[in-house]
Design a protein around this motif. Structure first.
Motif, short mmCIF file in Angstrom:
data_model
loop_
_atom_site.label_atom_id
_atom_site.label_comp_id
_atom_site.label_asym_id
_atom_site.label_seq_id
_atom_site.Cartn_x
_atom_site.Cartn_y
_atom_site.Cartn_z
N HIS A 19 80.54 21.65 12.24
CA HIS A 19 81.60 21.02 13.03
C HIS A 19 81.85 19.58 12.58
O HIS A 19 80.91 18.81 12.41
N GLN A 20 83.12 19.25 12.38
CA GLN A 20 83.49 17.88 12.01
C GLN A 20 84.43 17.33 13.07
O GLN A 20 85.37 18.00 13.47
N ASP A 21 84.14 16.10 13.48
CA ASP A 21 85.04 15.43 14.41
C ASP A 21 86.14 14.81 13.52
O ASP A 21 85.92 13.77 12.88
N SER A 22 87.32 15.45 13.49
CA SER A 22 88.32 15.02 12.50
C SER A 22 88.80 13.60 12.74
O SER A 22 89.09 12.88 11.78
N ALA A 23 88.82 13.14 14.00
CA ALA A 23 89.26 11.76 14.27
C ALA A 23 88.23 10.77 13.71
O ALA A 23 88.59 9.76 13.07
N ARG A 24 86.95 11.09 13.90
CA ARG A 24 85.88 10.22 13.38
C ARG A 24 85.94 10.16 11.86
O ARG A 24 85.83 9.09 11.25
N ILE A 25 86.17 11.31 11.26
CA ILE A 25 86.21 11.36 9.79
C ILE A 25 87.42 10.56 9.29
O ILE A 25 87.29 9.75 8.37
N ALA A 26 88.59 10.79 9.91
CA ALA A 26 89.81 10.11 9.44
C ALA A 26 89.66 8.59 9.57
O ALA A 26 90.16 7.83 8.74
N ALA A 27 88.95 8.15 10.63
CA ALA A 27 88.78 6.71 10.83
C ALA A 27 87.87 6.11 9.76
O ALA A 27 87.96 4.93 9.45
N ARG A 28 86.99 6.92 9.18
CA ARG A 28 86.02 6.37 8.24
C ARG A 28 86.38 6.59 6.77
O ARG A 28 85.89 5.89 5.90
N SER A 29 87.21 7.60 6.51
CA SER A 29 87.64 7.82 5.12
C SER A 29 88.91 8.64 5.09
O SER A 29 89.02 9.64 5.80
N ASN A 30 89.86 8.21 4.26
CA ASN A 30 91.10 9.01 4.15
C ASN A 30 91.03 9.95 2.94
O ASN A 30 92.03 10.54 2.55
N LYS A 31 89.83 10.07 2.36
CA LYS A 31 89.69 10.93 1.17
C LYS A 31 89.28 12.35 1.55
O LYS A 31 89.29 13.25 0.71
N ILE A 32 88.86 12.56 2.81
CA ILE A 32 88.24 13.85 3.17
C ILE A 32 89.27 14.80 3.78
O ILE A 32 90.00 14.45 4.70
N HIS A 33 89.34 16.01 3.24
CA HIS A 33 90.22 17.07 3.77
C HIS A 33 89.32 18.18 4.32
O HIS A 33 88.44 18.66 3.61
N ILE A 34 89.56 18.59 5.56
CA ILE A 34 88.74 19.66 6.15
C ILE A 34 89.53 20.96 6.11
O ILE A 34 90.62 21.05 6.69
N LEU A 35 89.00 21.95 5.41
CA LEU A 35 89.68 23.25 5.27
C LEU A 35 88.96 24.28 6.14
O LEU A 35 87.73 24.29 6.21
N SER A 36 89.72 25.14 6.76
CA SER A 36 89.11 26.11 7.67
C SER A 36 88.75 27.41 6.96
O SER A 36 89.54 27.97 6.20
N VAL A 37 87.54 27.89 7.26
CA VAL A 37 87.10 29.19 6.73
C VAL A 37 87.12 30.26 7.84
O VAL A 37 86.54 31.33 7.68
N ALA A 38 87.81 29.95 8.94
CA ALA A 38 87.82 30.89 10.09
C ALA A 38 88.40 32.25 9.70
O ALA A 38 87.91 33.29 10.14
N ARG A 39 89.43 32.24 8.85
CA ARG A 39 90.06 33.51 8.49
C ARG A 39 89.07 34.39 7.71
O ARG A 39 88.95 35.59 7.97
N ILE A 40 88.33 33.78 6.78
CA ILE A 40 87.37 34.56 5.98
C ILE A 40 86.27 35.12 6.89
O ILE A 40 85.91 36.30 6.82
N LEU A 41 85.75 34.27 7.77
CA LEU A 41 84.65 34.71 8.65
C LEU A 41 85.16 35.76 9.65
O LEU A 41 84.48 36.76 9.93
N GLY A 42 86.37 35.54 10.17
CA GLY A 42 86.95 36.50 11.13
C GLY A 42 87.18 37.84 10.46
O GLY A 42 86.89 38.90 11.02
#
Ligand code: R5P
Length: 314
Positions: free
Chosen positions: A274-297
């Motif tokens: 789990h990533q807190d996207s607001a926390r991540i965005a505040a600390r770095s604009n280089k990180i992109h979070i991609l979802s693997v929910a479709r593969i797991l589902g």
């Protein structure tokens, strides 16, 4: 008659479990997972699961309570007489401790396998294991999934041409080679030497990266040491843009400054942890979070229907 599908989630990554449930168009199972005042975990399954095909979603990243929740939920579910239990562990923690490479050290990945099996799962489903041999620590059916479909799409959209795939250490060569084959691009690798605990010196780039857009593939990013030093070595060898795709974002606090001041232009990670996207965005604009929910589902759907999983990755 086919048994009913039920999906439960611990607290390690409920947003991912909810996304998987939405993909499958099913509600998450009713369960309470709470702490007693002294910190002990308490679980109650609040619906009938007798004879059902049950999946429990829980990553086992730190803190250790995530592991305890998984084990206690497995125990509660097992005692409620389902037909089959599958533990879906999107990030299998402690996988890096998979061999006795010095005197008097544990093989904690094997201990995790023993604990999860003893707690009552009938099969295990996970993604981008640190080393594929960990499957052998289990004597139950084991399905190993890959985040490759989401990363391949991301790389194709970001860098349409002049790409070289890089393995940041010898351990990730097999994974990187699979990506290079899928993307139909050359492969380079880095001969990494670990000098002290959690400190790494990059020694040598093997392969041609001069003037190329480089994508580094790895399974885990924690302190960012491996990645940042690899990027530095690649830049010295003439790499143009340098991007990284890393499945499991453990993300120690120190990683953000390192990444922001590095030669990396973008880091794509998945939401197995789990990533807190607001926390991540505040600390770095280089990180992109991609979802693997479709593969797991889709994997849950196919296991439930007794269909092939390998065709998911062709
Ligand atoms: C090592 O074998 C792994 O594949 C990762 O490269 C490593 O765990 C990353 O850790 P860090 O970000 O702390 O360098």
């Amino acid at each position: 008659m086919q048994s009913m599908l039920k999906i439960f989630s611990g607290n390690a990554n409920r947003p991912l479990a909810e996304e998987i449930a939405r993909y499958l168009k099913r509600p998450l199972g009713q369960a309470e997972v709470r702490d007693f005042a002294d910190g002990e975990t308490w679980v109650k399954i609040n619906e009938n699961i007798r004879g059902h095909d049950v999946f429990i979603i829980q990553s086992t990243n730190s803190p250790a309570r995530n592991i305890m929740e998984l084990l206690i939920m497995l125990d509660a579910i097992r005692r409620a007489s389902p037909r089959r239990i599958t533990a879906l562990v999107p990030y299998f923690g402690y996988a890096r401790q998979d061999r006795k490479d010095q005197p008097r050290v544990p093989i904690t990945a094997k201990l995790m396998a023993n604990l999860i099996t003893t707690a009552g799962t009938d099969r295990l489903l996970t993604m981008d294991l640190h080393s594929a041999q960990i499957q052998g620590f289990f004597d139950i059916p084991f399905d190993h999934l890959f985040a490759s479909p989401v990363f391949v799409d991301f790389v194709k959209t970001t860098f349409p041409r002049d790409v070289v795939v890089v393995a940041p250490d010898i351990g990730s060569v097999k994974m990187a080679r699979a990506y290079a084959t899928r993307l139909e691009v050359p492969l380079a690798l880095i001969d990494k030497r670990r000098t002290r605990h959690d400190e790494i010196d990059v020694m040598n780039v093997i392969g041609d990266v001069d003037g190329k857009n480089v994508v580094i593939f790895d399974d885990i990013i924690s302190t960012g040491g491996t990645l940042v030093k690899a990027a530095h070595a690649l830049r010295e060898r003439g790499a143009q843009e340098i991007m990284a795709c890393i499945t499991h974002a453990v993300l120690a606090d120190s990683v953000f400054d390192k990444l922001n001041n590095s030669d990396i232009s973008a880091l794509a990670v998945t939401n197995t942890i789990h990533q807190d996207s607001a926390r991540i965005a505040a600390r770095s604009n280089k990180i992109h979070i991609l979802s693997v929910a479709r593969i797991l589902g889709e994997a849950i759907h196919r296991i439930h229907q007794e269909e092939s999983l390998s065709s998911l990755f062709i």
